[in-house]
Design a protein around this motif. Structure first.
Motif, PDB file in Angstrom:
ATOM      1  N   THR A 172       0.828  -1.203   0.000  1.00 47.12           N
ATOM      2  CA  THR A 172       0.000   0.000   0.000  1.00 47.12           C
ATOM      3  C   THR A 172       0.864   1.255   0.000  1.00 47.12           C
ATOM      4  OG1 THR A 172      -1.759  -1.160   1.192  1.00 47.12           O
ATOM      5  CG2 THR A 172      -1.801   1.246   1.262  1.00 47.12           C
ATOM      6  N   CYS A 173       1.968   1.227   0.753  1.00 49.78           N
ATOM      7  CA  CYS A 173       2.886   2.361   0.827  1.00 49.78           C
ATOM      8  C   CYS A 173       4.313   1.872   0.666  1.00 49.78           C
ATOM      9  CB  CYS A 173       2.737   3.093   2.161  1.00 49.78           C
ATOM     10  SG  CYS A 173       3.866   4.512   2.348  1.00 49.78           S
ATOM     11  N   THR A 174       4.969   2.284  -0.409  1.00 53.51           N
ATOM     12  CA  THR A 174       6.356   1.895  -0.652  1.00 53.51           C
ATOM     13  C   THR A 174       7.282   3.053  -0.306  1.00 53.51           C
ATOM     14  OG1 THR A 174       5.818   0.291  -2.374  1.00 53.51           O
ATOM     15  CG2 THR A 174       8.035   1.239  -2.416  1.00 53.51           C
ATOM     16  N   ILE A 175       8.268   2.750   0.517  1.00 53.77           N
ATOM     17  CA  ILE A 175       9.264   3.739   0.924  1.00 53.77           C
ATOM     18  C   ILE A 175      10.607   3.313   0.346  1.00 53.77           C
ATOM     19  CG2 ILE A 175      10.312   4.959   2.854  1.00 53.77           C
ATOM     20  CD1 ILE A 175       7.952   3.995   4.587  1.00 53.77           C
ATOM     21  N   ALA A 176      11.177   4.149  -0.484  1.00 52.83           N
ATOM     22  CA  ALA A 176      12.426   3.809  -1.160  1.00 52.83           C
ATOM     23  C   ALA A 176      13.592   4.583  -0.563  1.00 52.83           C
ATOM     24  CB  ALA A 176      12.319   4.094  -2.647  1.00 52.83           C
ATOM     25  N   GLN A 177      14.569   3.863  -0.071  1.00 54.57           N
ATOM     26  CA  GLN A 177      15.837   4.440   0.367  1.00 54.57           C
ATOM     27  C   GLN A 177      16.760   4.481  -0.844  1.00 54.57           C
ATOM     28  OE1 GLN A 177      17.851   2.267   3.589  1.00 54.57           O
ATOM     29  NE2 GLN A 177      19.761   2.484   2.462  1.00 54.57           N
ATOM     30  N   VAL A 178      17.249   5.671  -1.203  1.00 58.94           N
ATOM     31  CA  VAL A 178      18.071   5.801  -2.403  1.00 58.94           C
ATOM     32  C   VAL A 178      19.432   6.402  -2.060  1.00 58.94           C
ATOM     33  CG1 VAL A 178      16.058   6.039  -3.897  1.00 58.94           C
ATOM     34  CG2 VAL A 178      17.160   8.088  -3.004  1.00 58.94           C
ATOM     35  N   HIS A 179      20.403   6.069  -2.887  1.00 54.86           N
ATOM     36  CA  HIS A 179      21.741   6.636  -2.706  1.00 54.86           C
ATOM     37  C   HIS A 179      21.778   8.083  -3.185  1.00 54.86           C
ATOM     38  CE1 HIS A 179      26.095   6.714  -2.316  1.00 54.86           C
ATOM     39  NE2 HIS A 179      26.187   7.150  -3.565  1.00 54.86           N
ATOM     40  N   ASP A 180      21.089   8.356  -4.288  1.00 61.45           N
ATOM     41  CA  ASP A 180      21.068   9.708  -4.840  1.00 61.45           C
ATOM     42  C   ASP A 180      19.649  10.096  -5.242  1.00 61.45           C
ATOM     43  OD1 ASP A 180      23.852  10.483  -4.834  1.00 61.45           O
ATOM     44  OD2 ASP A 180      24.158   9.022  -6.441  1.00 61.45           O
ATOM     45  N   VAL A 181      19.289  11.334  -4.952  1.00 57.97           N
ATOM     46  CA  VAL A 181      18.065  11.928  -5.477  1.00 57.97           C
ATOM     47  C   VAL A 181      18.463  12.825  -6.639  1.00 57.97           C
ATOM     48  CG1 VAL A 181      16.126  13.469  -5.019  1.00 57.97           C
ATOM     49  CG2 VAL A 181      16.860  11.847  -3.262  1.00 57.97           C
ATOM     50  N   VAL A 182      17.848  12.593  -7.810  1.00 60.66           N
ATOM     51  CA  VAL A 182      18.230  13.341  -9.003  1.00 60.66           C
ATOM     52  C   VAL A 182      17.064  14.207  -9.460  1.00 60.66           C
ATOM     53  CG1 VAL A 182      19.841  11.541  -9.691  1.00 60.66           C
ATOM     54  CG2 VAL A 182      17.505  11.512 -10.593  1.00 60.66           C
ATOM     55  N   ALA A 183      17.365  15.175 -10.299  1.00 61.71           N
ATOM     56  CA  ALA A 183      16.342  16.081 -10.823  1.00 61.71           C
ATOM     57  C   ALA A 183      15.390  15.333 -11.738  1.00 61.71           C
ATOM     58  CB  ALA A 183      17.009  17.227 -11.573  1.00 61.71           C
ATOM     59  N   LEU A 184      14.140  15.790 -11.750  1.00 63.88           N
ATOM     60  CA  LEU A 184      13.145  15.188 -12.620  1.00 63.88           C
ATOM     61  C   LEU A 184      13.601  15.294 -14.078  1.00 63.88           C
ATOM     62  CD1 LEU A 184      10.326  13.893 -12.289  1.00 63.88           C
ATOM     63  CD2 LEU A 184       9.353  16.120 -12.833  1.00 63.88           C
ATOM     64  N   GLY A 185      13.561  14.184 -14.795  1.00 68.86           N
ATOM     65  CA  GLY A 185      14.012  14.147 -16.174  1.00 68.86           C
ATOM     66  C   GLY A 185      15.423  13.645 -16.346  1.00 68.86           C
ATOM     67  N   GLU A 186      16.170  13.542 -15.240  1.00 71.81           N
ATOM     68  CA  GLU A 186      17.558  13.076 -15.347  1.00 71.81           C
ATOM     69  C   GLU A 186      17.642  11.573 -15.562  1.00 71.81           C
ATOM     70  OE1 GLU A 186      21.678  13.252 -12.721  1.00 71.81           O
ATOM     71  OE2 GLU A 186      20.149  14.814 -12.459  1.00 71.81           O
ATOM     72  N   LEU A 187      16.629  10.830 -15.110  1.00 73.13           N
ATOM     73  CA  LEU A 187      16.616   9.382 -15.313  1.00 73.13           C
ATOM     74  C   LEU A 187      16.078   9.070 -16.711  1.00 73.13           C
ATOM     75  CD1 LEU A 187      15.159   8.157 -11.886  1.00 73.13           C
ATOM     76  CD2 LEU A 187      17.563   8.255 -12.574  1.00 73.13           C
ATOM     77  N   ASP A 188      16.828   8.318 -17.473  1.00 76.01           N
ATOM     78  CA  ASP A 188      16.381   7.894 -18.791  1.00 76.01           C
ATOM     79  C   ASP A 188      15.153   7.000 -18.629  1.00 76.01           C
ATOM     80  OD1 ASP A 188      15.982   6.744 -21.277  1.00 76.01           O
ATOM     81  OD2 ASP A 188      18.083   6.227 -21.604  1.00 76.01           O
ATOM     82  N   PRO A 189      14.020   7.341 -19.235  1.00 74.95           N
ATOM     83  CA  PRO A 189      12.825   6.506 -19.100  1.00 74.95           C
ATOM     84  C   PRO A 189      13.065   5.048 -19.485  1.00 74.95           C
ATOM     85  CG  PRO A 189      12.256   8.589 -20.141  1.00 74.95           C
ATOM     86  CD  PRO A 189      13.755   8.537 -20.055  1.00 74.95           C
ATOM     87  N   GLU A 190      14.026   4.806 -20.369  1.00 70.46           N
ATOM     88  CA  GLU A 190      14.298   3.442 -20.812  1.00 70.46           C
ATOM     89  C   GLU A 190      14.985   2.596 -19.739  1.00 70.46           C
ATOM     90  OE1 GLU A 190      13.282   2.055 -23.592  1.00 70.46           O
ATOM     91  OE2 GLU A 190      12.329   3.909 -24.254  1.00 70.46           O
ATOM     92  N   VAL A 191      15.534   3.239 -18.715  1.00 71.79           N
ATOM     93  CA  VAL A 191      16.233   2.455 -17.685  1.00 71.79           C
ATOM     94  C   VAL A 191      15.513   2.496 -16.338  1.00 71.79           C
ATOM     95  CG1 VAL A 191      18.465   2.814 -18.811  1.00 71.79           C
ATOM     96  CG2 VAL A 191      17.756   4.363 -16.985  1.00 71.79           C
TER      97      VAL A 191
END
Length: 221
Positions: free
Chosen positions: A186-205
């Motif tokens: 119901t609620c997913t909490i993701a611990q990440v190494h880096d937070v990046v700007a919107l659009g920086e992640l390639d949609p294909e990956v």
């Protein structure tokens, strides 16, 4: 504006209640969200049901959560190994309940929950104690066991990078159960190494789309 970034690990897990069912990603220590687990220990929720591939290693991470006496039941496929002394001691003392599920079944039960499937038939476990009390069926000359999906109130997972919409990418084998757990909770909490700007992640990956993620927090927030 959609912004799922939480400024602290503590705030990200603040509303986890006693008695919650929590999926925790990781294959052993690979991909285990250790910082979120530590925050959950500090938060104090008790009587938890934990869904994980194993039952903790050594004295840290999931093992520390068990040692703190916060877990009532664990659903996993690999509860014992050389350094699972915390789980072993609790189980032998009758202080924790174990639901043993073969690894493929565990993954498919989690995936089924995320996909909205009411259950599935599998040959794995037929004729063993793991099939006791479950429906069985002969299909094309082979016996199958019916398994139910596993849903969770929360999923704690670890990703390599995430953005404010909750889109996630993982680092190699650390991906493991993360994507299917994200879909099943119901609620997913993701611990990440880096937070990046919107659009920086390639949609294909992008592996886990943000629709499955409600909170993102840096592991060193």
């Amino acid at each position: 504006m959609i912004d799922k970034i939480y400024e602290s690990l503590e705030r990200a897990v603040a509303d986890v209640p006693d008695g919650a069912t929590i999926m925790i990603g990781g294959f052993g220590n690979a991909g285990m969200p250790a910082a979120l687990i530590d925050a959950l220990i500090a938060q104090g929720a008790r009587d938890l049901t934990i869904v994980n591939n194993n039952a903790g290693n050594g004295e840290t991470g999931l093992a520390a959560l068990l040692k703190a006496g916060r877990v009532r039941k664990i659903i996993c496929s690999f509860p014992r190994q050389a350094d699972s002394q915390v789980f072993d001691a609790l189980y032998r003392a009758g202080k924790i309940e174990l639901e043993l599920t073969p690894q493929g079944n565990l993954a498919e039960r989690i995936r089924a929950a995320g996909a909205g499937i009411g259950g599935f038939f599998t040959p794995t476990g037929y004729g063993t104690l793991l099939a006791e009390g479950k429906e069985t069926r002969l299909i094309n000359g082979r016996q199958y066991v019916f398994e139910l999906p596993i849903h969770a109130d929360f999923a704690l997972i670890k990703a390599h990078r995430g953005d404010r919409w909750g889109n996630l990418v993982y680092r190699k084998a650390a991906r493991n159960f993360g994507p299917i757990m994200a879909a099943a909770a119901t609620c997913t909490i993701a611990q990440v190494h880096d937070v990046v700007a919107l659009g920086e992640l390639d949609p294909e990956v992008i592996v886990t789309p943000g629709i499955y993620v409600q909170r993102v927090v840096r592991e060193q927030a």
